[in-house]
Design a protein around this motif. Structure first.
Motif, short mmCIF file in Angstrom:
data_model
loop_
_atom_site.label_atom_id
_atom_site.label_comp_id
_atom_site.label_asym_id
_atom_site.label_seq_id
_atom_site.Cartn_x
_atom_site.Cartn_y
_atom_site.Cartn_z
N PRO A 1 0.83 -1.21 0.00
CA PRO A 1 0.00 0.00 0.00
C PRO A 1 0.86 1.26 0.00
CG PRO A 1 -0.39 -1.33 1.97
CD PRO A 1 0.68 -2.02 1.20
N ASP A 2 0.31 2.35 -0.52
CA ASP A 2 1.06 3.61 -0.63
C ASP A 2 0.85 4.46 0.61
OD1 ASP A 2 0.47 2.67 -3.49
OD2 ASP A 2 1.98 4.24 -3.78
N LEU A 3 1.96 4.91 1.18
CA LEU A 3 1.91 5.75 2.38
C LEU A 3 2.56 7.09 2.08
CD1 LEU A 3 2.55 4.91 6.04
CD2 LEU A 3 4.13 6.52 4.99
N LEU A 4 1.86 8.15 2.44
CA LEU A 4 2.41 9.51 2.30
C LEU A 4 3.07 9.88 3.63
CD1 LEU A 4 2.60 12.11 0.56
CD2 LEU A 4 0.48 12.84 1.67
N MET B 1 12.26 3.73 12.22
CA MET B 1 10.88 3.82 11.71
C MET B 1 10.87 3.58 10.20
SD MET B 1 9.56 7.15 13.83
CE MET B 1 7.87 7.20 13.23
N MET B 2 11.81 4.21 9.50
CA MET B 2 11.84 4.11 8.05
C MET B 2 11.99 2.65 7.61
SD MET B 2 11.26 6.16 5.71
CE MET B 2 11.51 6.65 4.05
N ALA B 3 12.81 1.89 8.35
CA ALA B 3 13.02 0.48 8.00
C ALA B 3 11.69 -0.28 8.11
CB ALA B 3 14.07 -0.13 8.92
N ARG B 4 10.93 0.00 9.16
CA ARG B 4 9.64 -0.68 9.31
C ARG B 4 8.63 -0.23 8.26
NH1 ARG B 4 7.08 -1.23 15.20
NH2 ARG B 4 5.39 -2.04 13.90
N LEU B 5 8.62 1.07 8.00
CA LEU B 5 7.65 1.60 7.03
C LEU B 5 7.89 1.02 5.64
CD1 LEU B 5 7.62 5.38 8.08
CD2 LEU B 5 5.82 3.69 8.50
N PHE C 1 5.15 -0.67 3.37
CA PHE C 1 4.47 0.30 2.51
C PHE C 1 5.41 0.78 1.40
CE2 PHE C 1 2.35 0.71 6.60
CZ PHE C 1 1.00 0.86 6.26
N THR C 2 4.83 1.29 0.33
CA THR C 2 5.58 2.11 -0.61
C THR C 2 5.50 3.53 -0.07
OG1 THR C 2 5.00 0.69 -2.45
CG2 THR C 2 5.70 2.93 -3.00
N VAL C 3 6.66 4.05 0.38
CA VAL C 3 6.67 5.32 1.10
C VAL C 3 6.94 6.48 0.15
CG1 VAL C 3 7.82 6.65 2.94
CG2 VAL C 3 7.44 4.18 3.23
N HIS C 4 6.07 7.49 0.20
CA HIS C 4 6.26 8.71 -0.61
C HIS C 4 6.50 9.87 0.36
CE1 HIS C 4 4.41 6.73 -4.15
NE2 HIS C 4 3.62 6.17 -3.26
N PRO C 5 7.75 10.34 0.50
CA PRO C 5 8.00 11.50 1.39
C PRO C 5 7.49 12.79 0.73
CG PRO C 5 10.01 10.21 0.99
CD PRO C 5 9.01 9.81 -0.05
N LEU C 6 6.53 13.44 1.36
CA LEU C 6 5.91 14.62 0.75
C LEU C 6 6.91 15.74 0.51
CD1 LEU C 6 3.19 15.97 -0.16
CD2 LEU C 6 3.07 16.94 2.14
N LEU D 1 -2.88 -2.68 8.99
CA LEU D 1 -2.67 -3.50 7.79
C LEU D 1 -3.13 -4.93 8.04
CD1 LEU D 1 0.86 -2.87 6.21
CD2 LEU D 1 -1.39 -2.48 5.20
N LYS D 2 -2.87 -5.41 9.27
CA LYS D 2 -3.15 -6.81 9.60
C LYS D 2 -4.64 -7.08 9.71
CE LYS D 2 -2.03 -9.58 13.35
NZ LYS D 2 -1.79 -9.20 14.70
#
Ligand code: NDP
Length: 319
Positions: free
Chosen positions: A5-8, A17-21, A25-30, A304-305
């Motif tokens: 899933p995409d996360l903003l 945190m970044m490693a878990r995210l 998720f597919t992480v998009h840093p705004l 998510l779960k």
């Protein structure tokens, strides 16, 4: 296509945190997007999760540009920069990080009070400047022992502050919207409490309901020997009234972790030696930020779960 899933992501996070995210998720840093409008046009509909923090929050226009948003996980306990009521109406769950930061923020509040009361910062400067050797001892300060301490907002953090005050033989007074089942004296009228307090510690949420709760009458009631500590939000204190009172000697001192227009701080405050200024670091230790980061990610992982969350904000608890 990763299938995740995409996360903003709004604001910055720790490496942990970044490693878990990125695992989930597919992480998009705004803040990395050169053209926000273009990014939203291309990806807005795909975003189902937002990670933000108490400072950056989630702008209403940004929330509106994410039609399939389902969860906003905020890295902090205060969520006045997110319209949780509007989110709940859209079925979006907002989560935050209560309790794991209580001890740290309570410690910060006392640290600020003690620093102001015992003139820690000017005394440190005095020693460093070689003045002790040349000019002798500094003036006496005021004790933090056996004081009347008014807590504005006796919630999770306010209670942690009150717990610590027992060690200092304080008389604890408090103001909140309603009295609690505690032995401390409750004041429905904040100005009356300020008049009875040596120190006023402000630890309510921010937002329109608490804007300028600490106003000129409250500050005047606290008085020339009183100390104001603010670890809540800058908006809670009428900063102009506070600065004027400090300038006129109508308020004894202030310990401030938060400011109305932070990171901008009124120039007048910078010149005063009876104030201690911190850059909004109430919870900013490695240990506490790790606990907050873990809870921020736990909320996303659990959602998510099975679609539930660990610590939804009150407005979203029935979703
Ligand atoms: P809680 O929700 O547990 O407690 C909030 C308290 O504020 C409650 O006692 C509540 O009273 C009181 N309150 C709310 N609105 C008003 C009002 N209009 N007038 C008077 N009292 C009011 O929150 P926490 O203790 O977990 O956190 C408090 C705040 O601390 C956060 O929202 C955040 O803004 C700030 N904070 C700052 C940090 C920093 O780095 N400086 C770090 C973490 C938090 P009642 O129960 O009667 O409604």
């Amino acid at each position: 296509m990763t299938g995740k899933p995409d996360l903003l992501m709004i604001g910055s996070v720790t490496d942990r945190m970044m490693a878990r995210l990125t695992a989930e998720f597919t992480v998009h840093p705004l803040f990395d997007q050169p053209d926000e409008a273009r990014f939203l046009a291309d990806h807005g509909a795909a975003i189902s999760a937002v990670l933000t923090n108490g400072h950056d929050g989630l702008r209403p226009d940004l929330m509106a540009a994410l039609p399939n948003l389902k969860i906003v996980s905020s890295y902090g306990v205060g969520y006045d920069a997110i319209d949780a009521t509007a989110a709940a109406e859209r079925g979006i769950v907002v989560t935050h990080t209560p309790n794991v930061l209580n001890d740290e923020v309570a410690n910060t509040a006392l640290l600020l009070w003690f620093a102001v009361s015992r003139r820690l910062v000017p005394n440190d400067a005095y020693v460093r400047a070689g003045r002790w050797e040349n000019e002798g001892n500094t003036p006496l300060t005021h004790s933090v022992q056996s004081r009347m301490v008014g807590i504005v907002g006796l919630g999770r953090i306010g209670q942690a502050i009150a717990d610590r005050l027992a060690v200092f033989d304080s008389t604890v007074l408090y103001h909140a919207r309603s009295p609690k089942n505690v032995s401390y004296r409750y004041y429905a009228n904040l100005t009356e409490m300020a008049a009875d307090s040596d120190v006023l510690i402000c630890i309510t949420p921010g937002g329109p309901e608490t804007k300028h709760l600490i106003n000129k009458p409250v500050i005047d009631a606290l008085g020339p020997d009183g100390i104001l500590v603010n670890v809540s939000r800058g908006s809670v204190v009428d900063e102009t009234a506070m600065v004027e009172a400090l300038k006129d000697g109508r308020l004894g001192g202030a310990g401030l972790d938060v400011f109305d227009q932070e990171p901008r701080v009124p120039a007048d405050l910078l010149a005063m030696d009876n104030v201690v200024l911190q850059p909004h670091v109430g919870s900013a230790t490695h240990e506490t930020r790790q606990a907050m980061g873990d809870l921020t990610c736990d909320n996303l992982s659990q959602w998510l779960k099975d679609g539930t969350t660990v610590t939804p904000v009150p407005e979203c608890q029935t979703l």
